[in-house]
Design a protein around this motif. Sequence first.
Motif, PDB file in Angstrom:
ATOM      1  N   ILE A   1      45.855  35.539  39.526  1.00 55.58           N
ATOM      2  CA  ILE A   1      45.520  34.358  38.717  1.00 55.58           C
ATOM      3  C   ILE A   1      44.533  34.742  37.615  1.00 55.58           C
ATOM      4  CG2 ILE A   1      44.357  32.102  38.747  1.00 55.58           C
ATOM      5  CD1 ILE A   1      45.486  31.732  41.606  1.00 55.58           C
ATOM      6  N   GLY A   2      43.513  35.540  37.990  1.00 53.45           N
ATOM      7  CA  GLY A   2      42.534  35.987  36.998  1.00 53.45           C
ATOM      8  C   GLY A   2      43.166  36.807  35.900  1.00 53.45           C
ATOM      9  N   GLU A   3      44.102  37.676  36.277  1.00 53.00           N
ATOM     10  CA  GLU A   3      44.771  38.531  35.284  1.00 53.00           C
ATOM     11  C   GLU A   3      45.628  37.703  34.330  1.00 53.00           C
ATOM     12  OE1 GLU A   3      47.619  42.518  35.130  1.00 53.00           O
ATOM     13  OE2 GLU A   3      47.130  41.578  37.060  1.00 53.00           O
ATOM     14  N   LYS A   4      46.409  36.768  34.885  1.00 51.28           N
ATOM     15  CA  LYS A   4      47.255  35.914  34.032  1.00 51.28           C
ATOM     16  C   LYS A   4      46.406  35.063  33.088  1.00 51.28           C
ATOM     17  CE  LYS A   4      51.336  35.388  36.992  1.00 51.28           C
ATOM     18  NZ  LYS A   4      52.199  34.427  37.716  1.00 51.28           N
TER      19      LYS A   4
ATOM     20  N   ASP B   1      45.671  25.579  34.552  1.00 52.10           N
ATOM     21  CA  ASP B   1      47.128  25.650  34.390  1.00 52.10           C
ATOM     22  C   ASP B   1      47.723  26.779  35.223  1.00 52.10           C
ATOM     23  OD1 ASP B   1      46.967  23.525  32.676  1.00 52.10           O
ATOM     24  OD2 ASP B   1      47.113  24.720  30.839  1.00 52.10           O
ATOM     25  N   VAL B   2      47.068  27.947  35.181  1.00 49.10           N
ATOM     26  CA  VAL B   2      47.575  29.098  35.952  1.00 49.10           C
ATOM     27  C   VAL B   2      47.417  28.847  37.450  1.00 49.10           C
ATOM     28  CG1 VAL B   2      47.314  31.569  36.405  1.00 49.10           C
ATOM     29  CG2 VAL B   2      47.084  30.706  34.064  1.00 49.10           C
ATOM     30  N   SER B   3      46.280  28.287  37.848  1.00 50.34           N
ATOM     31  CA  SER B   3      46.030  28.006  39.266  1.00 50.34           C
ATOM     32  C   SER B   3      47.053  27.033  39.834  1.00 50.34           C
ATOM     33  CB  SER B   3      44.615  27.445  39.449  1.00 50.34           C
ATOM     34  OG  SER B   3      43.639  28.386  39.070  1.00 50.34           O
ATOM     35  N   LEU B   4      47.471  26.087  38.979  1.00 52.14           N
ATOM     36  CA  LEU B   4      48.450  25.088  39.409  1.00 52.14           C
ATOM     37  C   LEU B   4      49.776  25.744  39.809  1.00 52.14           C
ATOM     38  CD1 LEU B   4      48.413  22.021  39.714  1.00 52.14           C
ATOM     39  CD2 LEU B   4      49.378  21.838  37.424  1.00 52.14           C
ATOM     40  N   GLU B   5      50.102  26.865  39.167  1.00 53.05           N
ATOM     41  CA  GLU B   5      51.323  27.598  39.515  1.00 53.05           C
ATOM     42  C   GLU B   5      51.265  28.121  40.948  1.00 53.05           C
ATOM     43  OE1 GLU B   5      51.878  30.692  36.674  1.00 53.05           O
ATOM     44  OE2 GLU B   5      51.688  29.362  34.935  1.00 53.05           O
ATOM     45  N   TYR B   6      50.060  28.276  41.468  1.00 54.19           N
ATOM     46  CA  TYR B   6      49.880  28.783  42.831  1.00 54.19           C
ATOM     47  C   TYR B   6      49.513  27.663  43.810  1.00 54.19           C
ATOM     48  CZ  TYR B   6      49.932  33.500  40.895  1.00 54.19           C
ATOM     49  OH  TYR B   6      50.295  34.674  40.263  1.00 54.19           O
ATOM     50  N   GLY B   7      49.710  26.412  43.361  1.00 56.98           N
ATOM     51  CA  GLY B   7      49.484  25.268  44.235  1.00 56.98           C
ATOM     52  C   GLY B   7      48.050  24.816  44.329  1.00 56.98           C
ATOM     53  N   ILE B   8      47.183  25.283  43.419  1.00 59.61           N
ATOM     54  CA  ILE B   8      45.776  24.883  43.443  1.00 59.61           C
ATOM     55  C   ILE B   8      45.578  23.750  42.442  1.00 59.61           C
ATOM     56  CG2 ILE B   8      43.388  25.624  43.115  1.00 59.61           C
ATOM     57  CD1 ILE B   8      44.326  28.475  43.672  1.00 59.61           C
ATOM     58  N   GLU B   9      45.301  22.553  42.945  1.00 58.10           N
ATOM     59  CA  GLU B   9      45.108  21.387  42.088  1.00 58.10           C
ATOM     60  C   GLU B   9      43.710  21.418  41.478  1.00 58.10           C
ATOM     61  OE1 GLU B   9      47.080  18.924  41.235  1.00 58.10           O
ATOM     62  OE2 GLU B   9      48.834  19.394  42.490  1.00 58.10           O
ATOM     63  N   PRO B  10      43.589  21.130  40.180  1.00 55.13           N
ATOM     64  CA  PRO B  10      42.249  21.048  39.574  1.00 55.13           C
ATOM     65  C   PRO B  10      41.501  19.857  40.126  1.00 55.13           C
ATOM     66  CG  PRO B  10      43.916  20.315  38.015  1.00 55.13           C
ATOM     67  CD  PRO B  10      44.654  20.890  39.198  1.00 55.13           C
ATOM     68  N   ILE B  11      40.210  19.979  40.273  1.00 53.08           N
ATOM     69  CA  ILE B  11      39.383  18.876  40.770  1.00 53.08           C
ATOM     70  C   ILE B  11      39.281  17.819  39.687  1.00 53.08           C
ATOM     71  CG2 ILE B  11      37.118  18.241  41.676  1.00 53.08           C
ATOM     72  CD1 ILE B  11      36.804  21.175  42.534  1.00 53.08           C
ATOM     73  N   LYS B  12      39.670  16.580  39.989  1.00 51.46           N
ATOM     74  CA  LYS B  12      39.748  15.526  38.973  1.00 51.46           C
ATOM     75  C   LYS B  12      38.411  15.229  38.311  1.00 51.46           C
ATOM     76  CE  LYS B  12      41.799  11.011  38.173  1.00 51.46           C
ATOM     77  NZ  LYS B  12      41.165  10.898  36.917  1.00 51.46           N
ATOM     78  N   SER B  13      37.331  15.277  39.095  1.00 51.29           N
ATOM     79  CA  SER B  13      36.015  14.932  38.545  1.00 51.29           C
ATOM     80  C   SER B  13      35.556  15.922  37.491  1.00 51.29           C
ATOM     81  CB  SER B  13      34.982  14.865  39.672  1.00 51.29           C
ATOM     82  OG  SER B  13      34.875  16.117  40.316  1.00 51.29           O
ATOM     83  N   THR B  14      36.116  17.125  37.515  1.00 51.78           N
ATOM     84  CA  THR B  14      35.701  18.128  36.532  1.00 51.78           C
ATOM     85  C   THR B  14      36.765  18.349  35.467  1.00 51.78           C
ATOM     86  OG1 THR B  14      36.594  19.928  37.868  1.00 51.78           O
ATOM     87  CG2 THR B  14      34.286  19.340  38.225  1.00 51.78           C
ATOM     88  N   LEU B  15      37.850  17.602  35.557  1.00 58.36           N
ATOM     89  CA  LEU B  15      38.926  17.805  34.597  1.00 58.36           C
ATOM     90  C   LEU B  15      38.475  17.551  33.172  1.00 58.36           C
ATOM     91  CD1 LEU B  15      41.948  18.417  34.292  1.00 58.36           C
ATOM     92  CD2 LEU B  15      42.386  15.968  34.485  1.00 58.36           C
ATOM     93  N   ASP B  16      37.563  16.589  32.990  1.00 63.76           N
ATOM     94  CA  ASP B  16      37.133  16.223  31.645  1.00 63.76           C
ATOM     95  C   ASP B  16      36.073  17.166  31.078  1.00 63.76           C
ATOM     96  OD1 ASP B  16      38.844  14.138  31.677  1.00 63.76           O
ATOM     97  OD2 ASP B  16      37.359  12.635  32.234  1.00 63.76           O
ATOM     98  N   SER B  17      35.673  18.170  31.822  1.00 59.55           N
ATOM     99  CA  SER B  17      34.611  19.054  31.325  1.00 59.55           C
ATOM    100  C   SER B  17      35.026  19.809  30.068  1.00 59.55           C
ATOM    101  CB  SER B  17      34.197  20.049  32.404  1.00 59.55           C
ATOM    102  OG  SER B  17      35.272  20.893  32.753  1.00 59.55           O
ATOM    103  N   LYS B  18      36.338  19.995  29.882  1.00 61.19           N
ATOM    104  CA  LYS B  18      36.796  20.712  28.687  1.00 61.19           C
ATOM    105  C   LYS B  18      36.478  19.934  27.416  1.00 61.19           C
ATOM    106  CE  LYS B  18      41.504  18.853  28.925  1.00 61.19           C
ATOM    107  NZ  LYS B  18      42.935  19.156  28.928  1.00 61.19           N
ATOM    108  N   TYR B  19      36.173  18.654  27.568  1.00 63.06           N
ATOM    109  CA  TYR B  19      35.874  17.838  26.398  1.00 63.06           C
ATOM    110  C   TYR B  19      34.376  17.569  26.230  1.00 63.06           C
ATOM    111  CZ  TYR B  19      40.844  16.972  25.964  1.00 63.06           C
ATOM    112  OH  TYR B  19      42.189  17.136  25.809  1.00 63.06           O
ATOM    113  N   LYS B  20      33.528  18.311  26.951  1.00 63.36           N
ATOM    114  CA  LYS B  20      32.092  18.055  26.885  1.00 63.36           C
ATOM    115  C   LYS B  20      31.554  18.187  25.471  1.00 63.36           C
ATOM    116  CE  LYS B  20      29.865  18.750  31.350  1.00 63.36           C
ATOM    117  NZ  LYS B  20      29.013  19.640  32.159  1.00 63.36           N
ATOM    118  N   ALA B  21      31.899  19.296  24.819  1.00 61.47           N
ATOM    119  CA  ALA B  21      31.401  19.516  23.456  1.00 61.47           C
ATOM    120  C   ALA B  21      31.910  18.428  22.524  1.00 61.47           C
ATOM    121  CB  ALA B  21      31.847  20.888  22.952  1.00 61.47           C
TER     122      ALA B  21
END
Length: 468
Positions: free
Chosen positions: A55-58, A114-134
Motif C-alpha cells: 500500500i505504501g509503495e502504490k 484510495d489505495v487502502s480502500l483497494e485492500y478493504g480498509i475503510e477511511p475513518i469518516k471523522s477524518t475524511l474532511d482533513s484534506k480540506y483543512k487548508a
Amino acid sequence: MNNVHNAEFEMLRTRRFAQKLKGHYSNGKDEVFAHHIIQSFPPDAKITKEQAHEIGEKMMLQFTEGKHEFVIATHVDKGHLHNHIIFNATSNVDLKKFRWKKVTASLLYKISNDVSLEYGIEPIKSTLDSKYKAYEKYRKEMTFSNEIKQRLNFLISQSSSFEDFQRKLPLLNLQGDFYTKSGKLKKYATYKLLDFPQQRAKRDATLSKKGDYLLKNLEEQFKKNEVVLSEDELIEGYEKIKRDVFALPDVEIIIEPWQVSQQDEDFIYLTFDYGIKNQGEVRIHKSQFLTQEDGNYKLQLKHSDFFLLVDSEHQSKSRYIKSSVLVEQLTTDNLRPPTKFYSARKEFIFALDSLNFLAQKNIHTGEQVEDYFSVLKNKLEESAQAIENVDRKIEAVVEQYKYKNPSLEIKKKLEGLYLQNDELKALHQEITKTIDQVEQISEYSLGHKERLQYIPKEKQEQKQSPKY
C-alpha cells in the motif's frame, strides 16, 4: 533506486547530479534534502505487513508520479502496522525540487485512503474532511472579510455620525479600533468580528480598493443620513436585510446528474475538466444546491466563493479555483448559460427596503431619498439593457441555425437564454411596478423632481391609505 541499503548515498548523488547539470550549487543550509512520511493503519485492519508495504509503495508511486526515489520501512512494533517513508526532495527524472504546498498533505491523505480502500480498509469518516483543512481555513479568512463588509455597509447607512457609528458597532458584534494609545485618531481603523473565531483584525484599507471604509470618507457618508435606525431597531433591521439581500447568491447555474461524480451526507462532488485532458473533482456543500423536478440541480454561488480542485491523476496540479472559473467550466460542459443578475436584484431590494424605512419615518425628500431613487432608476435601465442583450443573442442563434436541424447543443443554449430572459423580465417588471407606484404619489415625475414622495408597501394595500 539500485540498493535500498545505499538509499541515502543514492539520493545525495541524485541531488549532486542535478546541481552540476543546472549549475545551481548550495551549501545545504536551510535546504530540504528529503521528506519523511508516516502512514498508519487502523489496529483492526485485516492486512499483512507485506500488504501494508505494498500500500505504501502504490501510494508513493502515485503521489510522486514515479519521479522521486523513496524507501519504505514497515513497522509492526506499535500494536498497529505503519510505514515510515523517506523520499528524495530532488526528482531523479526531471531533477526538479519537490515543493510541499498547503494542500500537499491533504492530497497525500486522499491517495492513501484510495489505495487502502483497494485492500478493504475503510477511511475513518471523522477524518475524511482533513484534506480540506487548508481550504476551510482560507475560506474562513475570506468569510471574515465579506461578513465585516456586509455589516459595515449596513451600519454606515444607519449611522448619523461617527460617534453613533461607534456606539452601534457592538450591536452587530463588531469591534472597531480607531484610536492610538495617546487618544489620537488612527490613519487606518481595524475591525474584528466578535461572533466568529477571527484571530487577526482586518484593516479598513484592505476591505475596499475604492476606500469605502476609510475613516476620512465615513463622515461624508454619515452627513447624507437624515434619519437612521435607533439602537433598539438596528438588530431587527439588519436581520431583515440579511434575509432579503445578503442571502441571495450572485450567480446560479444548472448542474446535470452526469456532472456529479459522488455525494455523501453533506457534500456533492462535481467532475471538473480543465486544460488539455485534465480532470479533477470539486467538493461543494449540499446547502448550495436546489434539486429540480427534472433531476437536475441548481447550484447557487457567490463571487467570493472558491473551491479546492483535486486533480484525479496529478496531485501536484491540485489548486484553489474561484467560483467564476467553476461556473465557466461547468456551463461549458453542459452547454447551459448561467443566470448572473442577482447583484441588480440585491441593490434593488436594498433600496426598496431603505425607502420603506424612510417613508415610515415620514422622510420623503433629501439626499438619502434621492440616492435610493437613483438606484431604482439605474437598476431599471440595467435590466432593460440586459434583456436587450439576451434578445440579440437569441436572435443571432436563431438566424444562424434556422435552416438546419437544431442539435442538442443549440437546444440547450436557447433553453438557457430563454430562462435568462424570463428571469430578467420578471425583475424588470418588478422594478417598473415599484417606480410606477412611487410616481403615482409624487408631486413631480422622477425626471424633474423637487419633492419625492413614497408610501410603504403595506400601507398601499390598505384601502384608505394616507397619501404623503
